[in-house]
Design a protein around this motif. Structure first.
Motif, PDB file in Angstrom:
ATOM      1  N   SER A  19       0.834  -1.211   0.000  1.00 55.44           N
ATOM      2  CA  SER A  19       0.000   0.000   0.000  1.00 55.44           C
ATOM      3  C   SER A  19       0.867   1.258   0.000  1.00 55.44           C
ATOM      4  O   SER A  19       0.602   2.203  -0.744  1.00 55.44           O
ATOM      5  CB  SER A  19      -0.931   0.013   1.215  1.00 55.44           C
ATOM      6  OG  SER A  19      -1.816  -1.085   1.157  1.00 55.44           O
TER       7      SER A  19
ATOM      8  N   ASP B 152      -4.880  -2.967  -5.116  1.00 57.38           N
ATOM      9  CA  ASP B 152      -4.064  -3.166  -3.918  1.00 57.38           C
ATOM     10  C   ASP B 152      -4.572  -4.406  -3.189  1.00 57.38           C
ATOM     11  O   ASP B 152      -5.568  -4.360  -2.501  1.00 57.38           O
ATOM     12  CB  ASP B 152      -4.165  -1.929  -3.025  1.00 57.38           C
ATOM     13  CG  ASP B 152      -3.225  -2.001  -1.835  1.00 57.38           C
ATOM     14  OD1 ASP B 152      -2.412  -2.937  -1.781  1.00 57.38           O
ATOM     15  OD2 ASP B 152      -3.309  -1.120  -0.963  1.00 57.38           O
ATOM     16  N   THR B 153      -3.889  -5.501  -3.372  1.00 52.67           N
ATOM     17  CA  THR B 153      -4.327  -6.746  -2.728  1.00 52.67           C
ATOM     18  C   THR B 153      -3.931  -6.719  -1.254  1.00 52.67           C
ATOM     19  O   THR B 153      -2.987  -6.051  -0.864  1.00 52.67           O
ATOM     20  CB  THR B 153      -3.667  -7.972  -3.371  1.00 52.67           C
ATOM     21  OG1 THR B 153      -2.278  -7.754  -3.440  1.00 52.67           O
ATOM     22  CG2 THR B 153      -4.210  -8.223  -4.763  1.00 52.67           C
TER      23      THR B 153
ATOM     24  N   THR C 159      -4.464  -3.671   4.651  1.00 54.89           N
ATOM     25  CA  THR C 159      -5.493  -3.649   3.611  1.00 54.89           C
ATOM     26  C   THR C 159      -6.473  -4.801   3.837  1.00 54.89           C
ATOM     27  O   THR C 159      -6.063  -5.901   4.185  1.00 54.89           O
ATOM     28  CB  THR C 159      -4.819  -3.770   2.228  1.00 54.89           C
ATOM     29  OG1 THR C 159      -3.861  -2.728   2.123  1.00 54.89           O
ATOM     30  CG2 THR C 159      -5.835  -3.653   1.104  1.00 54.89           C
TER      31      THR C 159
END
Ligand SMILES: Nc1nc2c(ncn2[C@@H]2O[C@H](COP(=O)(O)OP(=O)(O)OP(=O)(O)O)[C@@H](O)[C@H]2O)c(=O)[nH]1
Ligand SMILES: [Mg+2]
Ligand SMILES: [Zn+2]
Ligand SMILES: [Zn+2]
Length: 397
Positions: free
Chosen positions: A108, A195-196, A158
């Motif tokens: 991120s 964004d995983t 995330t």
């Protein structure tokens, strides 16, 4: 027939399947169209916001007439998820760059810093304009940028794609200037960054949810935390207790790479005994933590070149250096896996923050950066991928 890929849902479609959305303008007679439910967006993206009516397209025409208000619209939407497509989407070059990595590897932070750098500094180096392709990207990205650059706070973990339905990728348009080094037909590129969450790669189920994202990528950045490579902490004399819990639990780079390789091998056209064609940038993040332990003349400590092309000579020097370090650290397991399975891969070392962030004190909600952000070589993997995709040159061709 060329198939297009939606940068929002990663569904594939033909140009003639593109739909439109009514602009909601005032017609000469009657009332303008009003927003209503769009079940497709709810189903595919989990987005239940009211939307103006969907208008059927007519072949490859760049506009269509709304059946209700009879007004022409040029707002093109994806037939699969009804997201608004970037202007002239079917006519420009679309390159999908995917990024994945273990939990806590720095994805991120890296994404925010990379885009910030592309917009402000690398853009100038390449005479390129980088802009958010839609309102949500522009709004959400500037919030993340403000958190990091102005407030100095690091992002929280995330959420997994499954936990947060409706999380959409950031979509940016890169338009290269008139520089003679650019191939004129490839001046516009659309980048889609999803964004995983680190957890998405920790289970087979999580990986399966990312397959669609990976399967339409033209290039992949795999972000690995060098501090999770076996022996690195000891070799650099770093104290493991300074690492937050999450990093200690993080999956090792070899496990991540093995899982990513299995996913890519299962994609159509690939197989367990076939080399993977898609270019993969294997980038080690947080190299600031290793600087002290690397020789002064280590290529990893030198600033990135400022040339308006990807410097292949510099790239090769970094690659060879990281490769040698890997043999020293973990006996070359990573290198053997990559050499055996990938036709095109390249090592990188970068630091998004440029320094080790301040340790979070018990009462603090979010970890602080601790100083100015001084990114180091964040653009390298990205520019290398663009050079593989023939968007920028290498200085050798
Ligand atoms: N030393 C150093 N630490 C970094 C850097 N970038 C990120 N970190 C640290 O790594 C932590 C995780 O960064 P994130 O970007 O949130 O990691 P992530 O991969 O998105 O994590 P998940 O979303 O949980 O998968 C940050 O909170 C920082 O402590 C860097 O450039 N240098
Ligand atoms: Mg994250
Ligand atoms: Zn209408
Ligand atoms: Zn779509």
């Amino acid at each position: 027939m060329t198939r297009l890929t939606c940068p929002y849902c990663y569904g594939r479609f033909a140009e003639k399947e593109i739909k439109f959305r009514c602009g909601g303008l005032h017609p000469i007679e009657g009332k303008p169209c009003a927003p209503g439910p769009d079940p497709v967006r709810g189903q595919v993206l989990g987005d239940t916001k009211l939307q103006l009516p969907v208008v059927e397209g007519n072949g490859k025409r760049l506009s269509a007439r709304c059946a209700k208000c009879r007004i022409e619209t040029t707002i093109q939407i994806c037939p699969n998820c009804h997201s608004q497509l970037p202007v002239h989407y079917s006519k420009i070059n679309n390159r999908m760059v995917a990024m994945i990595g273990a939990k806590f590897s720095g994805k991120s932070v890296y994404m925010t810093v990379l885009m910030h750098e592309l917009i402000h500094r690398v853009g100038r180096r390449f005479d390129a304009a980088v802009t958010g392709a839609d309102e949500r990207t522009r709004k959400d990205f500037s919030n993340e940028e403000r958190d990091l650059y102005t407030e100095g706070v690091l992002p929280g973990a995330t959420q997994t794609a499954a936990a947060e339905r409706g999380r959409a990728p950031f979509v940016f348009r890169v338009s290269l200037g008139e520089h003679r080094r650019f191939r004129s037909t490839l001046r516009h590129t659309v980048l889609s960054f999803f964004d995983t969450a680190g957890e998405d790669l920790e289970s087979d189920k999580g990986v399966a949810e990312n397959v669609r994202y990976l399967s339409c990528a033209d290039g992949i950045i795999v972000l690995l935390d060098p501090l999770t490579v076996p022996n690195v902490m000891e070799k650099f004399g770093l104290d493991p207790s300074v690492l937050p819990q999450a990093a200690n639990r993080a999956d090792s780079p070899i496990n991540i790479l093995t899982r990513v390789t299995e996913v890519l091998q299962k994609l159509p056209g690939n197989g367990p005994n076939k080399m993977i064609d898609i270019p993969v940038a294997v980038a080690f993040s947080k190299v600031d933590a290793l600087w002290e332990g690397l020789p002064q003349d280590s290529p990893l400590r030198q600033p990135a070149p400022g040339t308006p092309y990807f410097d292949e000579g510099d790239g090769e020097a970094i690659h060879a250096h990281v490769q040698a370090l890997l043999y020293d650290w973990e006996g070359g397991q990573i290198d053997q896996l990559l050499t055996k399975n990938y036709r095109t891969f390249r090592y990188f070392g970068l630091s998004a923050l440029g320094a080790v962030p301040a340790v979070r004190s018990p009462g603090q909600a979010r970890q602080k950066v601790g100083g100015a952000i001084q990114p180091h070589r964040v653009e390298d993997p990205f520019l290398w991928l663009l050079s593989r995709l023939k968007v920028v040159t290498t200085g050798k061709d």
